[in-house]
Write a protein that holds these residues in place. Structure first.
Motif, PDB file in Angstrom:
ATOM      1  N   GLU A   1       0.828  -1.206   0.000  1.00  0.00           N
ATOM      2  CA  GLU A   1       0.000   0.000   0.000  1.00  0.00           C
ATOM      3  C   GLU A   1       0.863   1.256   0.000  1.00  0.00           C
ATOM      4  O   GLU A   1       0.533   2.256  -0.657  1.00  0.00           O
ATOM      5  CB  GLU A   1      -0.926   0.002   1.213  1.00  0.00           C
TER       6      GLU A   1
ATOM      7  N   PHE B   1       2.148   1.571  -3.710  1.00  0.00           N
ATOM      8  CA  PHE B   1       1.187   1.670  -4.809  1.00  0.00           C
ATOM      9  C   PHE B   1      -0.153   2.270  -4.405  1.00  0.00           C
ATOM     10  O   PHE B   1      -1.053   2.358  -5.246  1.00  0.00           O
ATOM     11  CB  PHE B   1       0.957   0.290  -5.427  1.00  0.00           C
TER      12      PHE B   1
ATOM     13  N   ASN C   1      -4.619   1.228  -4.992  1.00  0.00           N
ATOM     14  CA  ASN C   1      -4.560   0.192  -6.022  1.00  0.00           C
ATOM     15  C   ASN C   1      -3.674  -0.977  -5.588  1.00  0.00           C
ATOM     16  O   ASN C   1      -3.911  -2.133  -5.967  1.00  0.00           O
ATOM     17  CB  ASN C   1      -4.033   0.774  -7.334  1.00  0.00           C
TER      18      ASN C   1
ATOM     19  N   LEU D   1      -5.774  -3.370  -3.410  1.00  0.00           N
ATOM     20  CA  LEU D   1      -6.654  -4.202  -4.236  1.00  0.00           C
ATOM     21  C   LEU D   1      -5.851  -5.271  -4.977  1.00  0.00           C
ATOM     22  O   LEU D   1      -6.286  -6.424  -5.076  1.00  0.00           O
ATOM     23  CB  LEU D   1      -7.410  -3.326  -5.233  1.00  0.00           C
ATOM     24  N   ALA D   2      -4.691  -4.890  -5.487  1.00  0.00           N
ATOM     25  CA  ALA D   2      -3.850  -5.849  -6.194  1.00  0.00           C
ATOM     26  C   ALA D   2      -3.344  -6.938  -5.254  1.00  0.00           C
ATOM     27  O   ALA D   2      -3.284  -8.117  -5.619  1.00  0.00           O
ATOM     28  CB  ALA D   2      -2.674  -5.131  -6.850  1.00  0.00           C
TER      29      ALA D   2
ATOM     30  N   SER E   1      -1.514  -6.341 -15.224  1.00  0.00           N
ATOM     31  CA  SER E   1      -1.997  -5.612 -14.061  1.00  0.00           C
ATOM     32  C   SER E   1      -0.999  -5.812 -12.923  1.00  0.00           C
ATOM     33  O   SER E   1      -0.105  -6.661 -12.986  1.00  0.00           O
ATOM     34  CB  SER E   1      -3.383  -6.120 -13.642  1.00  0.00           C
TER      35      SER E   1
END
Length: 290
Positions: A117, A120, A123, A126-127, A172
């Protein structure tokens, strides 16, 4: 002055109409008898028992009707089966160790998630969550007990700790993490000659202290993975330390990881056909710094 409710009402034809049944008392409804098990729903089907409703179907929608209003309602999805692992621990000492090992795992998991976190942002969170699901899905596809979901998660956390991934514009963030995990499994657990300096035959994985390599602790295991800081803090003897990778099959894990990498992370795959180049050609050490 007479109580008319005590008399029977007569219909115009002279026949007596039955008197309304009395509402059962609380004692009668809770006396142990099932007042609904023998009655039928408006659809004509008997109301399922407790055992039937726990067998995996939603008893409220078996007939496809709303039994309270008589109107049709959409069918709900059936409940899926859930498998649980139950561990029975009789010793207070072993139970205390078990809880400390669980706490060590949760701490590492939270620490890695916060690190992602920090790099990035939202996002990244979530990844990371999607990445954990990919790890467990990969483990579930392997035959037998070659790799458990917990083992895959621990190895996946380690690859993030050491930065064993490479961001690519065609992937992704979650897929970049997962590709790094697959490459790690191919080379670390593989037996074929390669240029990477780390192998399960010489090194064990330690998730403590931000992730590190340690020397093999017991040659009786095919591979090893520990939360060594927790083991040392509990002063566990060497033969009582828990090796997370005790049942892992290195050869099969490497082969399955390579098979999935070739099928999914290449320029010919539909997901990446429009991207520049594929993700299948570089050695594992190029996925990040060791």
């Amino acid at each position: 002055g007479r109580d008319t409710q005590q008399e029977k009402a007569k219909s115009p034809s002279g026949e007596e109409t039955p008197r309304e049944e009395e509402t059962p008392s609380i004692e009668e409804t809770t006396s142990g008898e099932d007042t609904t098990s023998s009655e039928e729903t408006p659809s004509g089907e008997e109301t399922p028992s407790v055992e039937e409703t726990n067998s995996g179907e939603d008893a409220t929608t078996t007939s496809g009707e709303d039994t309270t209003s008589g109107q049709h309602t959409p069918r709900r999805k059936k409940y899926s089966e859930v498998f649980l692992d139950i561990t029975c621990i009789e010793s207070n000492v072993h139970f205390t160790r078990f809880r400390k090992r669980q706490k060590a795992f949760r701490n590492v998991f939270s620490e890695v998630r916060r690190t992602v976190e920090g790099y990035f942002g939202a996002n990244g969170v979530l990844a990371f969550d999607a990445y954990i699901h990919l790890l467990k899905a990969f483990a579930a596809k392997l035959p037998g007990s070659a790799l458990t979901g917990f083992q895959a998660t621990c190895i996946g956390l380690f690859t993030l700790q050491i930065g064993h991934f490479k961001l690519k514009p065609t992937y992704s963030l979650a897929l970049s993490f997962f590709e790094g995990f697959l490459r790690f499994c191919i080379f670390f657990y593989g037996d074929s000659p390669h240029s990477w300096n780390f192998s399960y035959r010489q090194y064990a994985i330690d998730l403590s202290h931000g992730g590190r390599w340690i020397s093999r602790q017991c040659w009786g295991w095919r591979s090893e993975l520990y939360f060594m800081a927790a083991e040392e803090s509990m002063k566990c003897p060497f033969d009582e330390r828990v090796n997370v990778a005790h049942s892992l099959d290195p050869t099969l894990v490497s082969q399955e990881a390579n098979s999935l990498l070739q099928r999914s992370f290449t320029s010919h795959h539909p997901l990446f056909a429009k991207g520049a180049g594929g993700g299948g050609g570089r050695p594992a050490r190029d996925g990040g710094d060791d």
